[in-house]
Design a protein around this motif. Structure first.
Motif, PDB file in Angstrom:
ATOM      1  N   ASN A  24       0.841  -1.194   0.000  1.00 24.90           N
ATOM      2  CA  ASN A  24       0.000   0.000   0.000  1.00 24.90           C
ATOM      3  C   ASN A  24       0.880   1.249   0.000  1.00 24.90           C
ATOM      4  N   VAL A  26       0.360   4.382   0.536  1.00 24.81           N
ATOM      5  CA  VAL A  26       0.265   5.328   1.645  1.00 24.81           C
ATOM      6  C   VAL A  26       1.026   4.792   2.849  1.00 24.81           C
ATOM      7  N   HIS A  27       0.938   3.477   3.052  1.00 30.23           N
ATOM      8  CA  HIS A  27       1.724   2.880   4.136  1.00 30.23           C
ATOM      9  C   HIS A  27       3.209   3.109   3.896  1.00 30.23           C
ATOM     10  N   LEU A  30       4.070   6.584   4.877  1.00 26.36           N
ATOM     11  CA  LEU A  30       4.126   6.753   6.334  1.00 26.36           C
ATOM     12  C   LEU A  30       5.384   6.104   6.900  1.00 26.36           C
TER      13      LEU A  30
END
Lengths: 167, 391, 209
Positions: A24, A26-27, A30
């Motif tokens: 993912n 977005v993971h 982050l």
């Protein structure tokens, strides 16, 4: 090497690895932020306050947000259909990272003999950094500033043209 | 005696730490200070929420909460119990880990800022060289937690709110930083302790606060505006605009996590108010020379609370801005003003003492403000709304 | 100059803030459980069943015709007809509701039951404190809870109640006059002595179905 160093280094490495391995996007972003934060902590551990805080301010406060915006605006943020956690292209990412690491390691090893073997902790205050930037390094600073201004104007022009085209 | 009252917390700390063996004293002192900060600000948060609800009520000719306890003073306790006992709901499709981490990251980042805040004479946890930079670095990290909250909720309103909040915070961080840079230029230091000390002297019984200079006043006004936007306060509370996007990025939060967001927001407000008071209003220094006997920490917290009250007052007065108005205001008015202010501050520095620099600097600030305001209003960017189709 | 309006607005809110402590006229809030606004005659909240006389069970005007049950949009009325009959206000024998329940949580206060009732038996109440801590039984009002006297109706909606009373009295008078006329006619017939014994009783206008 203190205990704190190992903890921070492990955090940084884990963040970096997760940024490469996770599926993912977005993971990944982050996790990259975690790596940035670990890097900032490493700087702070070396008593480089200014660089450490600038790292947080610029990388976590701005670059990470930029990455996130880029992901969200390019529709890549949609959750992947498969239930896999890890990205399939992790091998390529790892290879790239290893290559970068090799180049940097080579550069550091090459430069190591030239460095003075002084153990004493440097006491660089923010004021000294400022004085150096305004005195000795004023030309590079101004060139960078010019470059950034040009980039800023370029971005504005691109945005303006798009707006006119839309109407 | 008065000296003791001023230093009461420092002495208390030394007395308490004195019971421990020498090797432990430093660590225990740090833990004690952190615990005090972590307990103190939620208590202030409770007071501020009550003040806000009562004050807003009175501004709208209502009573405000007046049921729990005498005049409703126990209302925050009731609210706290309520939010603690509510069910913690995580949406089925939400990204559970990120959803859980978001409020924690926010609260941690927000509390970190107080580490460098001088809350009184000798009352600063870490007196570092680059403390102003540290504060802004921590402030910048809160944006990420907002994104985490908005994205992990898997809710379009949450995501929209998060995007709005991030765009707004990035836009207003620039004027916020630039309006503080003026102070750094004048003090020649990024250390908040040194900034307060530079303001803590008096002539004719009046303080040398930076707000009482032309560049300081302009910077102060811009800082207030930017700090309101940075903390998502009304009139810049678009990220949680109830009429459009439910509650913005914390739509999907309930119970204690919601309370943490609420806490984070208010503690962020205290942080930015404390920073503003430190930069422009002389931190813990007394407003008049003859009041210097009052303990310094009283002045600091009085200034913070006054700042909060002003926030509440503005919230009770102004309606919410529209997104384009918000961005226009940031990039086309506040940012140029802060840049002009930088120039004025440099001018002030190099003109030397005398009445002339007062006249010249004030004139530049006022003229630029008036001209820019007039131009922007004429273009309809900041003036009253005009509707193209509705009228 | 830019910002003038903001300063004016701040002054206005400050005036409100200070004024709310000085003059009580500014504060329009009614502190509800202690203070109440005077009852409003036009208020209509929740239906109730009107009864005449002292005994609520005997005096219920409702004849269990079930029109309201059928007309109720959210279907919150439940009626069970009685097996036996009892005399209504004119003295005619009618069936009565053995059960009459209204669910408060379903009722939407539309007043359609009141409008369709041909017997002036169901009316709207002004009682609004219907909250209960019993989620199931407490929200279902049975006929005993719903029954309220005609005097009560007079206190809450005096105008409407007197109109209703006048109408009922008129109807009653009409029925009585008719009965009297019928009785007189019967008497006259009996007096004439030619007709057979009796006409069948007064059963022209039936109640329910």
């Amino acid at each position: 090497m203190s205990f704190a160093f190992y903890v921070v280094a492990a955090l940084t490495l884990a963040g970096g690895l997760a940024a490469v391995l996770l599926k993912n996007l977005v993971h990944c972003a982050l996790a990259l932020t975690v790596a940035f934060a670990g890097l900032a902590l490493l700087f702070l551990q070396l008593d480089a306050q200014f660089v450490g805080f600038a790292q947080i301010l610029v990388y976590i406060g701005a670059v990470a947000i930029l990455v996130v915006f880029a992901i969200l605006l390019t529709r890549a943020s949609e959750t992947p259909k498969s239930s896999e956690i890890f990205s399939r292209t992790w091998l390529a990412g790892l290879a790239l990272a290893a290559a970068v690491f090799a180049v940097m390691g080579w550069a550091v090893l090459q430069a190591a003999p030239g460095l003075p073997h002084v153990i004493a902790a440097p006491t660089v205050t923010v004021q000294e950094i400022g004085a150096a930037l305004m005195g000795r390094y004023v030309l590079p600073l101004e060139i960078v500033a010019l470059l950034l201004t040009a980039a800023l104007i370029g971005a504005v022009i691109v945005a303006m043209h798009e707006k006119e085209g839309a109407r | 005696m008065l000296e003791k009252a001023d230093q009461i917390f420092v002495l208390l700390l030394h007395w308490l730490v004195g019971f421990l063996p020498a090797g432990w004293q430093h660590g225990a002192g740090v833990v004690l200070c952190v615990a005090t900060i972590v307990l103190l600000y939620p208590a202030l948060f409770a007071i501020a929420v009550l003040l806000e609800r009562k004050g807003l009520g009175r501004m709208q000719n209502r009573y405000g909460p007046n049921r729990v306890g005498l005049f409703g003073i126990l209302q925050p306790v009731a609210d706290g119990i309520k939010s603690l006992t509510k069910e913690d709901i995580v949406p089925y499709k939400a990204d559970a880990l990120v959803h859980f981490m978001a409020p924690l990251v926010l609260v941690v980042a927000v509390f970190m800022g107080f580490a460098v805040m001088p809350m009184g004479r000798n009352m600063v946890l870490v007196d570092m060289d680059a403390s102003l930079l540290f504060f802004f670095a921590m402030g910048a990290s809160t944006e990420l937690s907002i994104f985490m909250a908005g994205w992990s909720s898997r809710n379009k309103y949450s995501l929209l709110g998060a995007m709005r909040a991030m765009a707004q915070m990035i836009s207003y961080e620039v004027p916020l930083l630039l309006s503080s840079v003026v102070i750094v230029m004048m003090t020649g230091s990024l250390s908040l302790v040194k900034i307060v000390e530079a303001q803590n002297h008096y002539s004719w019984g009046l303080p040398h606060w930076y707000v009482f200079t032309p560049w300081g006043f302009a910077g102060f006004v811009m800082f207030v505006i930017a700090s309101m936007a940075e903390t998502n306060r009304s009139p810049f509370d678009l990220p949680e605009g109830e009429s459009e996007i439910v509650a913005g990025y914390f739509t999907e939060y309930s119970g204690f996590k919601f309370a943490l967001f609420f806490l984070g927001e208010y503690v962020g407000m205290f942080g930015i108010s404390g920073l503003g008071a430190t930069l422009f209003l002389g931190g813990w220094s007394a407003p008049f020379a003859f009041l210097s006997w009052v303990p310094s920490w009283i002045w600091f917290f009085a200034k913070v609370m006054a700042w909060i009250c002003f926030f509440i007052w503005v919230r009770g007065t102004l309606p919410r801005l529209r997104q384009d108005q918000l961005m226009n205001f940031a990039w086309k008015f506040v940012l140029p003003m802060t840049l002009v202010n930088l120039m004025v501050a440099a001018l002030w520095r190099f003109m030397g003492e005398g009445l002339l620099r007062w006249v010249v600097c004030s004139a530049i600030v006022v003229v630029v403000y008036a001209v820019m305001g007039r131009v922007e209003m004429r273009r309809g960017r900041l003036g009253p709304r005009s509707y193209r189709y509705a009228e | 100059m830019l910002g003038e309006g903001i300063l004016k607005g701040l002054a206005e809110t400050a005036r409100n803030f200070a004024g709310s402590y000085v003059s009580r006229e500014r504060l329009t809030t009614v502190q509800y459980p202690e203070e109440r606004v005077a009852p409003i005659e036009a208020a209509r909240v929740f239906p109730f069943l009107v009864y005449d006389g002292a005994d609520w069970e005997a005096g219920l005007r409702c004849v269990a015709c079930q029109i309201c049950e059928k007309e109720c949009p959210p279907k919150c009325i439940y009626i069970e007809k009685s097996k036996d009959k009892k005399p209504d206000y004119v003295g005619k024998l009618q069936i009565y509701p053995a059960r009459f329940d209204i669910d408060v949580s379903v009722c939407m206060s539309c007043q359609i039951c009141v409008e369709v009732c041909p017997f002036e038996a169901i009316k709207m109440d002004t009682e609004f404190e219907l909250a209960t801590d019993n989620r199931f039984g407490g929200l279902l009002h049975d006929r005993k809870q719903l029954a309220k006297s005609n005097e009560y109706f007079h206190t809450i909606h005096p105008t409407e109640a007197s109109e209703v009373d006048a109408r009922l009295a008129e109807e009653k008078a009409k029925v009585e006059a008719k009965a009297k006329a019928a009785a007189e006619a019967a008497a006259a017939k009996a007096a004439a002595g030619a007709a057979p014994a009796a006409t069948p009783g007064d059963k022209p206008a039936g109640g329910g179905e």
